[in-house]
Design an enzyme around this catalytic site. Structure first.
Site, PDB file in Angstrom:
ATOM      1  N   CYS A  62      -5.396   1.939   4.154  1.00 21.39           N
ATOM      2  CA  CYS A  62      -4.173   1.704   3.384  1.00 21.39           C
ATOM      3  C   CYS A  62      -3.050   2.641   3.821  1.00 21.39           C
ATOM      4  CB  CYS A  62      -4.437   1.886   1.894  1.00 21.39           C
ATOM      5  SG  CYS A  62      -4.911   3.558   1.420  1.00 21.39           S
ATOM      6  N   CYS A 107       0.832  -1.202   0.000  1.00 25.11           N
ATOM      7  CA  CYS A 107       0.000   0.000   0.000  1.00 25.11           C
ATOM      8  C   CYS A 107       0.868   1.254   0.000  1.00 25.11           C
ATOM      9  CB  CYS A 107      -0.912   0.008   1.224  1.00 25.11           C
ATOM     10  SG  CYS A 107      -2.285  -1.155   1.146  1.00 25.11           S
TER      11      CYS A 107
END
Length: 226
Positions: free
Chosen positions: A219, A109
């Protein structure tokens, strides 16, 4: 006496907030993953700011349906679409680090979302987001306006006009304006990100519980540097 909040009230509030921010000056952008609430916000903003940059994180791992829908809606709404790419392609990253979304999802991420987004947002003064308090426990205290500090030390004004909206409000708006939704919702998805890290929700009361196999809810792009 309790005042009932209607969709018209919510739209008026969001329009007024956006209008004030847009008239205050400074460069503005809006991020969009092309999920339902993102389409509401993009539609709201582009009615008065048709050329506002719409930033999309092209991680290389999205569903084919997401890419097709992005292109469909960008054309239909004549969006000023800006696709943000990570430093490495999927093939380059996997050759060097392996399948990071399985081994180290936070790192994946960071490389494919956080780094390219923060680099892009740093070029603007105001960042509009479609975040809502109802989406997740991690967003329950979301402010409609906040100063967001980037890793570079720069602060941008982060504005979330839909903070108080419910999922029902979002879908009512799409229906009112005949805006088609990402087809993946028809398959039962409630929060849609990269294909390898998106599943059907494990908890019907937590729309983001299908993300990252339940290991996390964010994320990292909505967590400011400390």
């Amino acid at each position: 006496m309790t005042t009932q909040v209607t969709l018209d009230n919510l739209i008026d509030d969001a329009d007024q907030l956006a209008a004030r921010i847009l008239t205050e000056g400074g460069t503005t952008c809006v991020t969009s993953s092309f999920q339902a609430e993102c389409m509401v916000l993009v539609h709201l903003l582009t009615r008065s700011a048709p050329r506002i940059p719409v930033l999309f994180l092209d991680t290389g791992y999205h569903f084919a349906e997401t890419y097709a829908y992005r292109d469909q809606m960008a054309a239909a709404l004549e969006l000023n679409l800006v696709n943000l790419l990570p430093a490495q392609s999927v093939a380059e990253q996997e050759a060097q680090f392996g399948i990071l979304y399985q081994l180290q999802p936070d790192q994946c991420c960071h490389k494919r979302k956080v780094e390219p987004l923060f680099a892009a947002v740093g070029e603007y003064d105001v960042w509009f987001t479609a975040l809502r308090r109802e989406q997740s426990p991690t967003r329950a205290n979301l402010k409609t306006e906040d100063d967001f500090k980037l890793p570079t030390g720069k602060s941008v004004r982060k504005v979330s006009p839909l903070a108080a909206w419910t999922n029902q409000d979002v879908w009512a708006y799409l229906k009112r304006y005949a805006i088609p939704a990402l087809p993946l919702y028809d398959s039962g998805f409630s929060s849609i990100g990269c294909e390898p890290c998106t599943a059907l929700p494990a908890d019907p009361n937590n729309p983001r519980s299908g993300r990252w196999a339940g290991l996390k809810l964010e994320c990292g792009i909505h967590i400011g540097s400390q």
